[in-house]
Write an enzyme that holds these catalytic residues in place. Structure first.
Site, mmCIF file in Angstrom:
data_model
loop_
_atom_site.group_PDB
_atom_site.id
_atom_site.type_symbol
_atom_site.label_atom_id
_atom_site.label_comp_id
_atom_site.label_asym_id
_atom_site.label_seq_id
_atom_site.Cartn_x
_atom_site.Cartn_y
_atom_site.Cartn_z
ATOM 1 N N ARG A 1 21.953 7.227 18.701
ATOM 2 C CA ARG A 1 21.155 7.510 19.744
ATOM 3 C C ARG A 1 20.123 6.605 20.277
ATOM 4 N NH1 ARG A 1 17.727 12.426 20.721
ATOM 5 N NH2 ARG A 1 17.122 12.424 18.463
ATOM 6 N N ARG B 1 10.196 27.079 18.312
ATOM 7 C CA ARG B 1 10.887 26.461 17.078
ATOM 8 C C ARG B 1 10.256 27.321 15.851
ATOM 9 N NH1 ARG B 1 11.767 21.028 19.150
ATOM 10 N NH2 ARG B 1 12.902 19.715 17.423
ATOM 11 N N ARG C 1 14.536 16.521 9.489
ATOM 12 C CA ARG C 1 14.416 17.324 10.608
ATOM 13 C C ARG C 1 15.328 18.519 10.501
ATOM 14 N NH1 ARG C 1 15.382 12.845 14.637
ATOM 15 N NH2 ARG C 1 15.502 14.423 16.166
ATOM 16 N N ARG D 1 14.585 5.939 18.756
ATOM 17 C CA ARG D 1 13.350 6.616 18.481
ATOM 18 C C ARG D 1 12.846 6.696 16.962
ATOM 19 N NH1 ARG D 1 14.064 12.870 20.775
ATOM 20 N NH2 ARG D 1 13.567 13.212 18.721
ATOM 21 N N LYS E 1 20.281 19.191 23.428
ATOM 22 C CA LYS E 1 19.627 20.015 24.090
ATOM 23 C C LYS E 1 19.056 19.187 25.410
ATOM 24 C CE LYS E 1 16.773 20.928 20.769
ATOM 25 N NZ LYS E 1 17.299 20.026 19.537
HETATM 26 P P1 AP5 Z 1 20.075 14.790 22.601
HETATM 27 O O1 AP5 Z 1 20.671 15.541 23.810
HETATM 28 O O2 AP5 Z 1 19.030 13.968 22.590
HETATM 29 O O3 AP5 Z 1 20.092 16.062 21.529
HETATM 30 P P2 AP5 Z 1 18.886 16.990 21.300
HETATM 31 O O4 AP5 Z 1 19.260 18.268 20.943
HETATM 32 O O5 AP5 Z 1 17.798 17.029 22.515
HETATM 33 O O6 AP5 Z 1 18.108 16.033 20.127
HETATM 34 P P3 AP5 Z 1 16.492 15.928 19.975
HETATM 35 O O7 AP5 Z 1 16.424 14.764 18.687
HETATM 36 O O8 AP5 Z 1 15.773 15.418 20.948
HETATM 37 O O9 AP5 Z 1 16.072 17.029 19.144
HETATM 38 P P4 AP5 Z 1 14.808 17.343 18.304
HETATM 39 O O10 AP5 Z 1 14.909 18.968 18.423
HETATM 40 O O11 AP5 Z 1 14.926 16.934 16.877
HETATM 41 O O12 AP5 Z 1 13.931 16.471 18.958
HETATM 42 P P5 AP5 Z 1 12.621 16.932 19.978
HETATM 43 O O13 AP5 Z 1 12.460 15.747 20.887
HETATM 44 O O14 AP5 Z 1 12.645 18.371 20.489
HETATM 45 O O15 AP5 Z 1 21.459 13.976 21.932
HETATM 46 C C1 AP5 Z 1 21.470 13.411 20.915
HETATM 47 C C2 AP5 Z 1 22.264 12.236 20.967
HETATM 48 O O16 AP5 Z 1 23.638 12.852 21.054
HETATM 49 C C3 AP5 Z 1 21.944 11.472 22.147
HETATM 50 O O17 AP5 Z 1 22.424 10.188 21.752
HETATM 51 C C4 AP5 Z 1 23.283 11.943 23.185
HETATM 52 O O18 AP5 Z 1 23.665 10.856 24.204
HETATM 53 C C5 AP5 Z 1 24.099 12.339 22.399
HETATM 54 N N1 AP5 Z 1 25.262 13.562 22.587
HETATM 55 C C6 AP5 Z 1 24.591 14.703 23.300
HETATM 56 N N2 AP5 Z 1 25.700 15.571 23.329
HETATM 57 C C7 AP5 Z 1 26.733 15.165 22.785
HETATM 58 C C8 AP5 Z 1 28.015 15.394 22.473
HETATM 59 N N3 AP5 Z 1 28.582 16.667 23.426
HETATM 60 N N4 AP5 Z 1 28.926 14.528 22.206
HETATM 61 C C9 AP5 Z 1 28.553 13.326 21.856
HETATM 62 N N5 AP5 Z 1 27.303 12.837 21.842
HETATM 63 C C10 AP5 Z 1 26.387 13.718 22.275
HETATM 64 O O19 AP5 Z 1 11.229 16.945 18.761
HETATM 65 C C11 AP5 Z 1 10.952 15.833 18.038
HETATM 66 C C12 AP5 Z 1 9.922 16.359 17.187
HETATM 67 O O20 AP5 Z 1 8.722 16.697 18.206
HETATM 68 C C13 AP5 Z 1 10.117 17.504 16.163
HETATM 69 O O21 AP5 Z 1 10.755 16.973 15.112
HETATM 70 C C14 AP5 Z 1 8.683 17.916 16.026
HETATM 71 O O22 AP5 Z 1 8.025 17.160 15.048
HETATM 72 C C15 AP5 Z 1 8.125 17.777 17.317
HETATM 73 N N6 AP5 Z 1 8.118 18.940 17.983
HETATM 74 C C16 AP5 Z 1 8.795 19.191 19.328
HETATM 75 N N7 AP5 Z 1 8.773 20.446 19.705
HETATM 76 C C17 AP5 Z 1 7.934 21.032 18.971
HETATM 77 C C18 AP5 Z 1 7.611 22.578 18.560
HETATM 78 N N8 AP5 Z 1 8.001 23.491 19.732
HETATM 79 N N9 AP5 Z 1 6.811 23.024 17.354
HETATM 80 C C19 AP5 Z 1 6.376 21.941 16.766
HETATM 81 N N10 AP5 Z 1 6.836 20.606 16.668
HETATM 82 C C20 AP5 Z 1 7.518 20.087 17.739
#
Ligand code: AP5
Length: 211
Positions: free
Chosen positions: A123, A88, A167, A156, A13
């Site tokens: 990552r 979410r 997660r 992270r 994402k």
């Molecule tokens: P990346 O692009 O970082 O993936 P992502 O989907 O953004 O992953 P996140 O881990 O950030 O998602 P998340 O939903 O768990 O975390 P968030 O920060 O939203 O890619 C991942 C890796 O793969 C990278 O190394 C990248 O380079 C690589 N990659 C990407 N595309 C690739 C491809 N095609 N091929 C190969 N490699 C690739 O949330 C974190 C925490 O915050 C949550 O757990 C929760 O506690 C809290 N939180 C956030 N939003 C909310 C909400 N709305 N409600 C409640 N809690 C929330």
């Protein structure tokens, strides 16, 4: 375009959000980045969120809905936005609908759990701007440094095996059901996120109907 990007943790994402943001000239609003910044700055929200994030649990709906509503009220959102990581839960999706903010499309990036575990274990992200990298799949030009701002790349706190498992469970139990919510509203499109970054971008653009 007002776009929601959804998908499991590590689906790409953040990576695709960055690419789309440049391509469409609109900002990405990532609740994960906002919460990690709040933790860094030790704000009230940051102190509350830290425990939830480190255990791989969701931050309470009322906290996150208030932050997003605030951000969407800023003038730059008038030209469009990409929401990454929100909504979410069904309650968050309902709150977004009730707020009157119009969503044009909801794009779900589809990636299997075993691929996710490999991605998140490798990552790295920029400690300054949050841009995502991978020591396997998406290396920076200079090892350990962000291409965009030169910041130091770090692992992270929630990218450890146990938290990754939590997660993924949370995603399947609490977030995946909102695909139905948006499918019923006629807004859901899906794209495979399992291909290489460039190929995933092609899948995403095709799903969104962007040439
Ligand atoms: P990346 O692009 O970082 O993936 P992502 O989907 O953004 O992953 P996140 O881990 O950030 O998602 P998340 O939903 O768990 O975390 P968030 O920060 O939203 O890619 C991942 C890796 O793969 C990278 O190394 C990248 O380079 C690589 N990659 C990407 N595309 C690739 C491809 N095609 N091929 C190969 N490699 C690739 O949330 C974190 C925490 O915050 C949550 O757990 C929760 O506690 C809290 N939180 C956030 N939003 C909310 C909400 N709305 N409600 C409640 N809690 C929330």
């Amino acid at each position: 375009m007002n776009l929601v990007l959804m998908g499991p943790p590590g689906a790409g994402k953040g990576t695709q959000g960055e690419i789309l943001s440049k391509r469409l000239g609109i900002d990405t609003i990532s609740t994960g980045v906002m919460l990690r910044n709040a933790i860094k700055e030790q704000t009230e929200v940051g102190k509350l969120a830290e425990g939830y994030i480190n255990e791989g649990k969701l931050v309470p709906d009322d906290v996150i809905v208030a932050i997003v509503k605030d951000r969407l009220a800023k003038p730059d959102c008038e030209k469009g936005f990409i929401l990454d990581g929100f909504p979410r839960t069904t309650a968050q999706a309902e709150a977004l609908t009730a707020s009157g903010v119009k969503i044009d499309k909801v794009l779900s990036l589809e990636v299997d759990d075993d691929v996710i575990v490999e991605r998140l274990s490798s990552r790295r992200e920029c400690s300054k701007c949050g841009a995502p990298y991978s020591v396997l799949f998406n290396k920076p030009a200079v090892e350990g440094k962000c291409d965009k701002c030169g910041g130091e790349l770090i692992r992270r706190a929630d990218d450890n095996p146990e938290t990754i498992k939590n997660r993924l469970n949370v995603y399947h139990e609490q977030t995946e059901p909102i695909k139905d919510y948006y499918a019923k509203a006629g807004l859901l499109v899906t794209a495979s996120g399992a291909d290489k970054v460039e190929d995933t971008t092609k899948n995403v653009l095709a799903a969104l109907g962007i040439e």
